[in-house]
Scaffold this active site. Structure first.
Site: not given
Ligand SMILES: [Zn+2]
Length: 348
Positions: A30, A71, A124, A239, A244, A248, A286-287
């Protein structure tokens, strides 16, 4: 004319020669862009497992509502083959439920498994089995899991099953449906005739630097040993959720630890696939999160990991593929094409 016939023959043998996998291991980092993966070049002592892949592509991640996806829309594109809006879980841009790859494979007697470091109701993993119009509908998502055909799940967030606003306790309901549930530890020697759910924290698991241990590699190994007993095939999603979160938080140390942990999972999947020869491994994201960069360090022999935002970004993300059918994942394409490529390979 002769040339044309030869050309046609050549093309058709190419199509028929397309090898097809039986099993799929789908790994999602992620928020994992190229810089996140590149941290392994500088912070792993040996070559990263990503260096094994020969078939590599890039996916374009925009959703129907935002150029920069979240996500929920990112995973929904993989699981349903349709792009949707940010916050959508397994529904179209008009909030209509769409069948997911997991549900379609279950109809073909596949065994299915989902592993996450956050709550199993998080965007997710939820996009593989749930159909709700907003990612924060955690209790509805938990209900969808209890009604799903998922055979194995491991993650966190038992709160949404046992301490619900509607007063229901989903655990006994799920046990009646053949689930063995555990909130303490992963079991070993799983019975292929039973289903398993491991939710080892009330909310999310701790991050790697807060003492999570080997949960992600261990759960992935356990799922593979259990799911691979099914002769009709399996689909496993695992995952690396906190790549991710490190973005952040703009936390470079956390990012490196999470990326190293995820690399281990990639190694486990590749080891399985090399032996099995019938398994396609896909590793993607996902990004990207953090507009993460690898910059010049304080001395010439060092680099530093820096962040340019605490949000997701719209950069393309890499797709790595290994095993039968992996060559289909080369090139540049939309994220929802990953679903259609899998559909062509697995005939669901
Ligand atoms: Zn995020």
């Amino acid at each position: 004319m002769k040339f044309k016939i030869l050309l046609l023959l050549g093309l058709s043998t190419q199509v028929f020669a397309q090898k097809k996998p039986k099993n799929v291991i789908f790994l999602i980092g992620d928020g994992m862009g190229l810089s996140q993966i590149s941290t392994l070049v500088y912070f792993k002592d040996s070559a990263s497992n990503f260096e094994t892949f020969k078939h590599i592509g890039f996916s374009k991640t925009s959703s129907t509502s935002h150029k920069v996806t979240d996500s929920a829309a990112g995973a929904t594109a993989f699981t349903t083959g349709q792009k949707s809006y940010n916050r959508a879980i397994g529904v179209s841009k008009d909030t209509v439920s769409l069948p997911t790859i997991l549900e379609q494979l279950e109809a073909k007697n596949y065994k299915t498994g989902l592993i996450s470091l956050c709550t199993i109701t998080h965007a997710t993993p939820a996009s593989f089995y749930a159909h709700v119009k907003d990612r924060d509908m955690f209790e509805e998502i938990a209900t969808d899991l209890s009604n799903s055909g998922v055979d194995f799940f491991a993650g966190a967030g038992y709160k949404y099953f046992t301490e619900r606003k509607d007063g229901q306790n989903l655990f006994p309901i799920m046990e009646k449906k053949g689930f063995v549930l555990d909130t303490v530890s992963l079991k070993t020697n799983l019975d292929p005739k039973k289903r398993y759910g491991f939710l080892l924290d009330r909310l999310d698991h701790p991050a790697k630097d807060k003492g999570r241990g080997e949960f992600l590699p261990d759960a992935t190994k356990l799922a593979l040993s259990y799911l691979s007993k099914n002769k009709d095939g399996f689909f496993l999603m695992s995952e690396g959720s906190y790549i991710d979160w490190a973005g952040h938080q703009n936390n470079a140390e956390m990012l490196v630890m999470e990326q190293l942990d995820f690399d281990k999972v990639v190694g486990i999947a590749l080891d399985f696939a090399k032996k099995d020869k019938n398994t396609l491994v896909i590793v993607t994201a996902d990004h990207e999160t953090g507009a993460t960069a690898i910059e010049k360090g304080k001395t010439a022999d060092k680099v530093q990991v820096t962040f340019n935002t605490d949000q997701h970004t719209g950069t393309m993300v890499p797709v790595f593929a290994y095993g039968p059918g992996s060559e289909l994942f080369q090139g540049i394409y939309q994220n929802n094409e990953i679903y259609h490529k899998l559909k062509a390979l697995l005939d669901f």
